[in-house]
Enzyme design. Sequence first.
Site, PDB file in Angstrom:
ATOM      1  N   TYR A   1      23.590  -4.071   6.224  1.00 56.30           N
ATOM      2  CA  TYR A   1      23.359  -3.229   4.352  1.00 56.30           C
ATOM      3  C   TYR A   1      21.688  -3.289   5.806  1.00 56.30           C
ATOM      4  CZ  TYR A   1      20.635  -2.556   0.195  1.00 56.30           C
ATOM      5  OH  TYR A   1      19.391  -2.705  -0.810  1.00 56.30           O
TER       6      TYR A   1
ATOM      7  N   TYR B   1      14.912  -6.806   4.272  1.00 55.04           N
ATOM      8  CA  TYR B   1      16.165  -6.657   5.345  1.00 55.04           C
ATOM      9  C   TYR B   1      15.904  -7.315   6.655  1.00 55.04           C
ATOM     10  CZ  TYR B   1      17.692  -3.702   9.402  1.00 55.04           C
ATOM     11  OH  TYR B   1      18.670  -3.346  10.378  1.00 55.04           O
TER      12      TYR B   1
ATOM     13  N   ILE C   1      33.153  -6.991   5.302  1.00 52.75           N
ATOM     14  CA  ILE C   1      33.182  -7.935   6.108  1.00 52.75           C
ATOM     15  C   ILE C   1      32.524  -8.915   4.779  1.00 52.75           C
ATOM     16  CG2 ILE C   1      32.395  -6.888   8.206  1.00 52.75           C
ATOM     17  CD1 ILE C   1      29.465  -7.650   7.781  1.00 52.75           C
TER      18      ILE C   1
HETATM   19  N1  NAP Z   1      19.070   2.746  11.350  1.00 56.88           N
HETATM   20  C1  NAP Z   1      17.891   1.934  12.860  1.00 56.88           C
HETATM   21  O1  NAP Z   1      16.720   2.626  12.806  1.00 56.88           O
HETATM   22  C2  NAP Z   1      18.178   0.462  13.410  1.00 56.88           C
HETATM   23  C3  NAP Z   1      17.473  -0.499  13.812  1.00 56.88           C
HETATM   24  C4  NAP Z   1      17.465  -1.329  14.427  1.00 56.88           C
HETATM   25  C5  NAP Z   1      18.631  -1.796  14.103  1.00 56.88           C
HETATM   26  N2  NAP Z   1      19.633  -1.062  13.882  1.00 56.88           N
HETATM   27  C6  NAP Z   1      20.556  -1.694  13.166  1.00 56.88           C
HETATM   28  O2  NAP Z   1      21.799  -1.508  13.863  1.00 56.88           O
HETATM   29  C7  NAP Z   1      23.155  -1.164  12.833  1.00 56.88           C
HETATM   30  C8  NAP Z   1      23.729   0.069  12.788  1.00 56.88           C
HETATM   31  O3  NAP Z   1      22.511   0.434  12.138  1.00 56.88           O
HETATM   32  P1  NAP Z   1      22.982   2.253  11.547  1.00 56.88           P
HETATM   33  O4  NAP Z   1      21.842   2.963  11.087  1.00 56.88           O
HETATM   34  O5  NAP Z   1      24.451   2.762  11.932  1.00 56.88           O
HETATM   35  O6  NAP Z   1      22.978   1.991  10.193  1.00 56.88           O
HETATM   36  P2  NAP Z   1      24.157   2.250   8.806  1.00 56.88           P
HETATM   37  O7  NAP Z   1      24.149   4.654   9.066  1.00 56.88           O
HETATM   38  O8  NAP Z   1      23.952   2.311   7.751  1.00 56.88           O
HETATM   39  O9  NAP Z   1      26.081   2.076   8.998  1.00 56.88           O
HETATM   40  C9  NAP Z   1      26.074   0.826   8.990  1.00 56.88           C
HETATM   41  C10 NAP Z   1      27.634   0.583   8.175  1.00 56.88           C
HETATM   42  O10 NAP Z   1      27.952   0.013   7.749  1.00 56.88           O
HETATM   43  C11 NAP Z   1      28.866   0.153   6.720  1.00 56.88           C
HETATM   44  N3  NAP Z   1      28.813  -1.678   5.666  1.00 56.88           N
HETATM   45  C12 NAP Z   1      27.244  -2.023   4.555  1.00 56.88           C
HETATM   46  N4  NAP Z   1      28.476  -3.180   4.028  1.00 56.88           N
HETATM   47  C13 NAP Z   1      29.642  -3.222   4.114  1.00 56.88           C
HETATM   48  C14 NAP Z   1      30.270  -4.009   4.568  1.00 56.88           C
HETATM   49  N5  NAP Z   1      29.991  -5.344   3.101  1.00 56.88           N
HETATM   50  N6  NAP Z   1      31.683  -4.280   4.981  1.00 56.88           N
HETATM   51  C15 NAP Z   1      31.796  -3.571   6.290  1.00 56.88           C
HETATM   52  N7  NAP Z   1      30.899  -2.365   6.346  1.00 56.88           N
HETATM   53  C16 NAP Z   1      29.853  -2.446   5.713  1.00 56.88           C
HETATM   54  C17 NAP Z   1      28.360   1.186   5.550  1.00 56.88           C
HETATM   55  O11 NAP Z   1      29.609   1.474   5.084  1.00 56.88           O
HETATM   56  P3  NAP Z   1      29.005   2.022   3.573  1.00 56.88           P
HETATM   57  O12 NAP Z   1      28.585   3.390   3.826  1.00 56.88           O
HETATM   58  O13 NAP Z   1      29.874   2.745   3.094  1.00 56.88           O
HETATM   59  O14 NAP Z   1      28.213   1.096   2.590  1.00 56.88           O
HETATM   60  C18 NAP Z   1      28.152   1.560   7.206  1.00 56.88           C
HETATM   61  O15 NAP Z   1      29.336   2.923   7.553  1.00 56.88           O
HETATM   62  C19 NAP Z   1      22.690  -2.236  12.062  1.00 56.88           C
HETATM   63  O16 NAP Z   1      23.223  -3.649  12.570  1.00 56.88           O
HETATM   64  C20 NAP Z   1      21.404  -1.926  11.952  1.00 56.88           C
HETATM   65  O17 NAP Z   1      20.419  -3.473  11.450  1.00 56.88           O
HETATM   66  C21 NAP Z   1      19.269  -0.178  13.169  1.00 56.88           C
END
Ligand code: NAP
Length: 288
Positions: free
Chosen positions: A60, A124, A36
């Site tokens: 990220y 972050y 993206i």
């Molecule tokens: N995890 C939490 O506790 C938490 C809490 C509150 C909010 N959130 C939000 O929830 C959402 C999902 O989080 P999640 O837990 O699913 O995180 P995640 O497991 O880290 O997944 C994020 C995904 O984004 C991909 N990504 C990173 N850079 C990218 C790029 N330039 N283009 C396309 N894809 C890219 C990563 O791919 P690669 O691995 O290949 O880089 C990964 O597959 C995020 O917006 C996060 O901020 C998460």
Amino acid sequence: MKILLTGADGQLGHSIRKNPPTEGQMISLNSKEFDITDPAKTDEIFEKYKPDVVINAAAYTAVDKAEEEEQKARAVNALAVKFLSEKCRQKNAFLIHISTDYVFDGKSATPYNETDKINPINIYGKTKAEGEQAIIRSKAHYAILRTSWVFSEFGSNFFKTMMKIGADKKHLKVVSDQIGAPTYSGDIATAISALIEHKDDISGDIFHFCGDEITNWADFARFIFNEAFEQGKLPHSVEIEDILSKDYKVAAKRPKNSVLDCKKINTLCDIKLSDWRGAVRKILSEHY
Ligand SMILES: NC(=O)c1ccc[n+]([C@@H]2O[C@H](COP(=O)([O-])OP(=O)(O)OC[C@H]3O[C@@H](n4cnc5c(N)ncnc54)[C@H](OP(=O)(O)O)[C@@H]3O)[C@@H](O)[C@H]2O)c1
């Protein structure tokens, strides 16, 4: 209706693919298929798939690493989101973007609602807040869904970390002075599906969605270990010792209060908050 999912191999991306929106055809792209941060690729993907809805689950998410990789975090969480939202505006696509409790400073004595002032205390959170603001400025048709303490059977998360550590250790120190509501990512997928169903009632808005009970990290860990032991998924019980954030050294500061007030999404979509205790039991019984 065509629904484009970014970050399809992430934790939430996996959950959305497992529990997809009830209507529409999903196109799921991982970071290799759709980076993206690449504007030309964004143009190409929009031309090719002509999405009506975009779910941006790409981010990220390395909270501590972001303290030393600010530009990398900003590129994904803010600059790419600006570009994506402008593209959605141009092409009349509805953007569902996932954001975080970390946009708040955690100083409130009560749960945060959608109109509370954001004031991130780590890089972050700062880059995620910039992403939100870019979407609002884009005038796209959007829903920003803020959530907290996400866990599931997929990816890396607190639940999986605890289960890994608990396999070897019988005693663990866990922070007890940060409160929040854990959220099962399968339930976030359900909330996203509900937002898509109600997209015509949303002009551009922020929603909060999280777990149905407040806890702290130490008590969350206790619940996980007690359930795992009871279900016979760990050979021993694990004793948790409460510690304070100030005694647990990590690069990024965390908000003390991460609790989100979720009345607004409940009113619009009539969905249940995440039953995180039930989700822990289910993951343990089905995946361990
Ligand atoms: N995890 C939490 O506790 C938490 C809490 C509150 C909010 N959130 C939000 O929830 C959402 C999902 O989080 P999640 O837990 O699913 O995180 P995640 O497991 O880290 O997944 C994020 C995904 O984004 C991909 N990504 C990173 N850079 C990218 C790029 N330039 N283009 C396309 N894809 C890219 C990563 O791919 P690669 O691995 O290949 O880089 C990964 O597959 C995020 O917006 C996060 O901020 C998460």
